[in-house]
Design a protein around this motif. Structure first.
Motif, mmCIF file in Angstrom:
data_model
loop_
_atom_site.group_PDB
_atom_site.id
_atom_site.type_symbol
_atom_site.label_atom_id
_atom_site.label_comp_id
_atom_site.label_asym_id
_atom_site.label_seq_id
_atom_site.Cartn_x
_atom_site.Cartn_y
_atom_site.Cartn_z
ATOM 1 N N ALA A 130 0.835 -1.293 0.223
ATOM 2 C CA ALA A 130 -0.092 0.025 -0.082
ATOM 3 C C ALA A 130 0.690 1.235 0.074
ATOM 4 O O ALA A 130 0.213 2.495 -0.085
ATOM 5 N N HIS A 131 2.290 1.138 -0.160
ATOM 6 C CA HIS A 131 3.062 2.170 -0.091
ATOM 7 C C HIS A 131 3.866 2.428 -1.243
ATOM 8 O O HIS A 131 4.475 1.097 -1.760
ATOM 9 N N GLN A 132 4.210 3.537 -1.902
ATOM 10 C CA GLN A 132 4.578 3.702 -3.151
ATOM 11 C C GLN A 132 6.059 3.065 -3.696
ATOM 12 O O GLN A 132 6.195 2.208 -4.211
ATOM 13 N N ALA A 133 6.868 3.272 -2.450
ATOM 14 C CA ALA A 133 8.312 2.915 -2.439
ATOM 15 C C ALA A 133 8.236 1.475 -2.453
ATOM 16 O O ALA A 133 9.218 0.712 -3.344
ATOM 17 N N GLU A 134 7.597 0.538 -1.510
ATOM 18 C CA GLU A 134 7.679 -0.722 -1.279
ATOM 19 C C GLU A 134 7.106 -1.360 -2.401
ATOM 20 O O GLU A 134 7.322 -2.724 -2.929
ATOM 21 N N PHE A 135 6.032 -0.668 -3.083
ATOM 22 C CA PHE A 135 5.209 -1.366 -4.064
ATOM 23 C C PHE A 135 6.312 -1.618 -5.327
ATOM 24 O O PHE A 135 6.376 -2.411 -6.257
ATOM 25 N N ASN A 136 7.259 -0.117 -5.658
ATOM 26 C CA ASN A 136 7.999 -0.183 -6.612
ATOM 27 C C ASN A 136 9.206 -1.347 -6.439
ATOM 28 O O ASN A 136 9.548 -2.044 -7.494
ATOM 29 N N ASP A 137 9.543 -1.552 -5.059
ATOM 30 C CA ASP A 137 10.323 -2.542 -4.824
ATOM 31 C C ASP A 137 10.132 -3.986 -5.404
ATOM 32 O O ASP A 137 11.102 -4.813 -5.749
#
Length: 229
Positions: A130-137
């Motif tokens: 649900a968090h952009q940085a972790e989703f991208n990772d």
């Protein structure tokens, strides 16, 4: 005197696993003591690999009687598959046939092509967030899963649910917004602070249920019970 609960199955999916922190006391001089044979499993995490993976592969797996960093437990109705996403930096698919995780990938493909039954994945790394940085990772892992589910004989509905950690948060994702029932059950960790988020990042999943610290749950570095936002 009441007996201490002894679950039939124990699986560690979060990082920084130490035998002396296992739910049952362990004699470090005899690490196999008090660990149920064929009932305890540990998944590889990024911190294990940051230290070279030596303790995980040489000590933890041996203590648990676990032959590989991946496993499957099942009955007539369900199948639970534990997978190593840390060896190749958050991925499942090998880079080449000589890659160290080729055996896991080939095993997984063959397993999903056999008897069809509801299957739950357990991994350290998150396939969604649900968090952009972790989703991208997690994009490389999602790419691997898309390829896996598109293979002949597997199908897009092969994964019923997925439990994962890595983010040091707790969250339930709305099932209609993910391809499988996604559950983030990451534990707290020093120096990570207790989770404070009450909603997903803008533009991410529209409904996500987060843990909230309350009067009945005062664990400073761990998961707290779910409460509605």
């Amino acid at each position: 005197m009441p007996r201490e609960p002894r679950p039939h199955l124990n699986v560690a999916i979060e990082c920084d696993l130490f035998l002396d922190m296992w739910p049952m006391p362990v004699d470090m001089d005899n690490p196999k003591s008090n660990i149920e044979p064929k009932g305890s499993f540990a998944l590889n995490g990024n911190h294990e690999m940051l230290s070279g993976g030596e303790n995980y592969f040489n000590t933890v797996l041996a203590a648990f009687g676990q032959k590989k960093p991946f496993f499957c437990v099942e009955n007539a109705h369900w199948r639970i598959i534990g997978l190593d996403t840390a060896y190749n930096g958050g991925r499942l698919k090998p880079d080449s046939p000589l890659d160290g995780i080729s055996a896991q990938w080939n095993w997984l493909v063959d397993l999903l092509r056999t008897e069809k039954k509801p299957t739950i994945f357990l991994t350290h790394h998150q396939p969604v967030s649900a968090h952009q940085a972790e989703f991208n990772d997690s994009k490389p892992l999602r790419k691997d899963i898309e390829e896996l589910l598109s293979m002949e004989g597997i199908g897009s509905d092969a994964i019923f649910g997925w439990f994962f950690g890595h983010e040091h948060r707790c969250a339930l994702y709305l099932d209609s917004e993910t391809k499988f029932n996604a559950r983030l059950i990451g534990n707290g960790c020093i120096p990570h602070e207790v989770q404070k988020e009450k909603q997903s990042d803008p533009g991410m999943y529209t409904r996500c249920r987060f843990q909230q610290k309350g009067s009945s749950a005062k664990c400073e570095h761990g998961c707290t019970p779910f409460r509605d936002p």
